[in-house]
Write a protein that holds these residues in place. Structure first.
Motif, PDB file in Angstrom:
ATOM      1  N   ASN A 318      23.134 -14.708  -4.950  1.00  0.00           N
ATOM      2  CA  ASN A 318      22.448 -15.048  -6.202  1.00  0.00           C
ATOM      3  C   ASN A 318      23.248 -14.565  -7.414  1.00  0.00           C
ATOM      4  N   LYS A 325      26.543 -20.136 -13.144  1.00  0.00           N
ATOM      5  CA  LYS A 325      25.664 -20.847 -14.083  1.00  0.00           C
ATOM      6  C   LYS A 325      25.939 -20.417 -15.514  1.00  0.00           C
ATOM      7  N   GLN A 420      18.305 -23.202 -18.070  1.00  0.00           N
ATOM      8  CA  GLN A 420      17.114 -22.845 -17.305  1.00  0.00           C
ATOM      9  C   GLN A 420      17.491 -22.371 -15.903  1.00  0.00           C
ATOM     10  N   GLU A 421      18.463 -23.036 -15.297  1.00  0.00           N
ATOM     11  CA  GLU A 421      18.912 -22.622 -13.965  1.00  0.00           C
ATOM     12  C   GLU A 421      19.463 -21.202 -14.012  1.00  0.00           C
ATOM     13  N   ALA A 423      18.586 -18.838 -16.122  1.00  0.00           N
ATOM     14  CA  ALA A 423      17.451 -17.923 -16.305  1.00  0.00           C
ATOM     15  C   ALA A 423      16.720 -17.701 -14.978  1.00  0.00           C
ATOM     16  N   ASP A 424      16.584 -18.786 -14.175  1.00  0.00           N
ATOM     17  CA  ASP A 424      15.909 -18.662 -12.875  1.00  0.00           C
ATOM     18  C   ASP A 424      16.671 -17.684 -11.971  1.00  0.00           C
ATOM     19  N   TYR A 425      17.993 -17.811 -11.971  1.00  0.00           N
ATOM     20  CA  TYR A 425      18.786 -16.943 -11.096  1.00  0.00           C
ATOM     21  C   TYR A 425      18.815 -15.508 -11.611  1.00  0.00           C
ATOM     22  N   GLU A 426      18.632 -15.297 -12.924  1.00  0.00           N
ATOM     23  CA  GLU A 426      18.533 -13.933 -13.429  1.00  0.00           C
ATOM     24  C   GLU A 426      17.303 -13.249 -12.847  1.00  0.00           C
ATOM     25  N   GLY A 427      16.187 -14.000 -12.754  1.00  0.00           N
ATOM     26  CA  GLY A 427      14.969 -13.451 -12.164  1.00  0.00           C
ATOM     27  C   GLY A 427      15.157 -13.138 -10.686  1.00  0.00           C
ATOM     28  N   LEU A 428      15.858 -14.046  -9.971  1.00  0.00           N
ATOM     29  CA  LEU A 428      16.100 -13.813  -8.553  1.00  0.00           C
ATOM     30  C   LEU A 428      16.961 -12.567  -8.343  1.00  0.00           C
ATOM     31  N   ASN A 431      14.796  -9.379  -8.911  1.00  0.00           N
ATOM     32  CA  ASN A 431      13.915  -9.136  -7.760  1.00  0.00           C
ATOM     33  C   ASN A 431      14.718  -8.627  -6.568  1.00  0.00           C
TER      34      ASN A 431
END
Length: 661
Positions: A318, A325, A420-421, A423-428, A431
């Motif tokens: 990730n 990204k 947006q992609e 930002a999604d991977y930053e959250g992953l 976590n």
């Protein structure tokens, strides 16, 4: 083939000219620069689109001090008689114009060539196919119309091939039948030609010579490797080795008997073996109990480790994708900025170009101050508008291309998706890092618990220490009964040293025999290679004799076709290592001696070239017009079957003048 008429229009500076040859020989007179060579170029361009000097991509447009003259047709038209039939050929080169959107005037977009036979338009393939049916190929035309093409411009191998085609080659068998010595060569050849066999033998001779040159050094090396064995007898050494090995065997047997020990030694050894068995059994029970007590805790630690490994792999993947990204986002932003900047720059240039107006001062002569003729001013206006229109169209196309590039590579939608992609991977990633940290804490806690509950190592247990003490006491007791083998060991050392000395002497004798055998083999090989080298030399001699005989026979056949010109088809090469194929043209000089074509005077070269064209024309069954440039320098030109057109320098003729003969 006879050239009846030629018409030039706007061709290389000749605005309009017509030459009525009528199929006769002719002279074209003109001062330097009036276009004599242009007539020759026109004929070759009509045939195959090249100049008489073989220049392709030839541009026949007229050039003035102001550059190319536009909106003209540049053409050559000829009436040609072929086998009694008259055919008209025409080739036209002209500009192509098109209208640009938003501009009333047309602009030039390129050039094209039109082809006609008897006034009927033809495609290029059809036009060229017609000539191929007449001449078979383009090179035949050059051979029969350009005097110096065969002797100077054609590669010698092609020149040689044409001569053999004309005069007929001679088979190898025919050549060998002319000389008794060459009969043995035929048996050597097998399925190879003489040239192939010659190359093979040369390679073999080189390899044989290389081996011969290496043999003296190899023989010398073998001689140096022979050891000094004076005073040594192989039979005596073998007898001594047999005796010494028997003594060693008996001494080793006696030592083994001593070491086998008495009854007390055997008892202590059995006791030590029993204690070692007890130690192994106690160790096995210890680890069995240990594994059973902590089985659940160890299983939990293994599960935590597996979960942690999986989480770390997912986290690293990730992170890699997140970096990718973010780079995509940066690339798109950079591309958008570049496209916007380039588009703004082009818009500014476009607006500035639209506002440009014709500079009326350009319509005034800069020398006399008077207004230029209206036609000239109109041309200036048209050229200005043409350049302006072309640039505006070019800018429009480039701006449209930038817009299209922006849509494809850097649109807002694409930027939003990639952002947006990321930002999604930053959250992953966040976590994943949290999960990895939690699993490491759980693993460390479980490992601490395992260490705290573990018993002392087996080597620190009372049972281990008790058994180890028993083994130590038994070994000490065994030493009291250990036999003394020092005398026998000393005797064995002396015996083995004596055996080694005898083995070394035996090895020297064997080495001496092997080296002398090797020297005999190398000397035999040297003799055999010398014989093979002589055979190769003889084979090469026969090949060279074959070539000399072939050279004489071919020269006779070829020279029968020519009156004065001669050809040299073979020569001794500079290393004196055989004969090479060549094809030199030889021309007789004023004293009758043959000289290379390039060394002869102009008249001799021209007449020799015309003689060659005559033989070639007879062979191909074709007669073409022959153009001779700078013909004024030759006072006597031999008669030709083909139509001869002489281009003659004449100072008094300021315009080209035709004179038929």
């Amino acid at each position: 083939m006879k050239l009846l008429r030629m018409t030039l229009e706007n061709f290389k500076g000749i605005r309009q000219a017509e030459f009525d040859f009528g199929g006769h020989d002719a002279n074209i007179y003109g001062a330097n620069g009036t276009g004599k060579t242009t007539v020759f170029d026109a004929f070759t361009w009509l045939l195959f689109g090249k100049t008489s000097e073989e220049r392709a991509n030839f541009n026949p447009k007229t050039i003035t001090n102001d550059g190319y003259v536009h909106n003209l047709n540049h053409s050559v038209e000829c009436d040609v008689e072929i086998n009694g039939n008259v055919t008209t050929f025409k080739r036209v080169f002209h500009e192509v114009y098109k209208k640009i959107r938003g501009n009333a005037e047309t602009v030039m977009s390129g050039h094209t060539t039109d082809y006609y036979i008897n006034g009927t338009p033809k495609k290029e393939k059809e036009y060229l196919k017609y000539w191929e049916n007449v001449f078979s190929d383009e090179e035949t035309v050059k051979l029969l119309t350009m005097p110096y093409y065969f002797p100077e411009m054609l590669h010698w191998e092609k020149r040689r091939g044409i001569l053999l085609e004309i005069c007929g080659n001679i088979s190898d068998a025919e050549i060998m039948e002319t000389d008794d010595e060459l009969i043995s060569l035929e048996a050597m050849l097998g399925k190879q030609s003489v040239d192939e066999f010659k190359k093979t033998v040369k390679a073999q001779r080189t390899e044989i010579n290389r081996k011969i040159e290496m043999l003296p050094a190899r023989i010398d090396e073998a001689n140096k490797a022979i050891p000094n064995i004076s005073g040594l007898s192989e039979a005596e050494i073998d007898k001594q080795l047999t005796d010494i090995r028997r003594e060693i065997w008996e001494a080793e047997k006696e030592r083994a008997a001593l070491l086998s020990g008495g009854t007390m030694q055997e008892q202590f050894r059995a006791q030590i073996a029993g204690y070692n068995a007890d130690l192994a059994e106690a160790k096995e029970k210890y680890f069995a109990n240990l594994n059973s007590a902590n089985a659940g805790l160890r299983q939990m630690i293994n599960e935590i480790r597996n979960d942690l490994s999986t989480a770390e792999i997912v986290l690293e993947e990730n992170k890699r994708i997140l970096t990718q990204k973010k780079q995509f986002v940066a690339d798109i932003k950079l591309k958008r900025n570049e496209i916007f900047a380039a588009h703004r720059k082009m818009q500014e240039e476009y607006m500035a170009k639209q506002e440009e107006i014709f500079d009326e001062s350009a319509a005034i002569c800069d020398k006399c101050g008077q207004a230029l003729p209206a036609e000239r001013v109109s041309d200036l206006h048209r050229n200005f508008n043409e350049r302006k229109s072309n640039r505006l169209e070019e800018l429009t196309l480039k701006m449209n291309a930038l817009i299209e590039q922006g849509k494809n590579e850097a649109s807002k939608e694409k930027l939003a998706i990639v952002t947006q992609e990321a930002a999604d991977y930053e959250g992953l990633v966040e976590n994943g890092e949290r999960t990895v940290t939690e699993l490491k804490v759980k693993r460390d806690e479980a490992q601490l618990q395992l260490r705290q509950s573990a018993p002392p190592p087996f080597e620190e247990t009372k049972e281990y220490l008790d058994i180890l003490s028993k083994i130590s006491r038994a070994k000490e007791a065994e030493k009291q009964y250990e036999p003394d083998t020092s005398d026998i060991d000393g005797e064995l050392t002396v015996l083995r040293e004596t055996e080694n000395e005898l083995n070394n002497k035996k090895s020297a004798i064997l080495t001496e025999k092997a080296q002398r055998k090797r020297i005999s083999e190398l000397e035999a090989e040297e003799k055999d290679l010398g014989k093979k080298y002589e055979e190769a030399e003889k084979a090469l001699y026969l090949c060279e004799k074959f070539t000399r005989v072939k050279s004489a026979l071919l020269n006779d056949k070829i020279n029968e076709k020519f009156s004065t010109v001669r050809f040299r088809l073979f020569k001794q090469n500079i290393t004196n290592d055989g004969i090479d194929d060549i094809c030199d043209v030889l021309v007789p000089n004023d004293k009758g001696a043959l000289v290379p074509f390039a060394d002869a005077n102009k008249a001799a070269r021209l007449n020799a070239a015309l003689e060659i064209i005559g033989v070639l024309g007879e062979h191909y069954g074709i007669e073409l017009p022959i153009f001779v440039d700078n013909a004024e320098s030759v006072t006597h030109i031999i008669p030709t079957k083909g139509q001869l057109i002489r281009l003659v320098v004449s100072k008094s003729d300021k315009v080209l003048r035709l004179e038929t003969l």
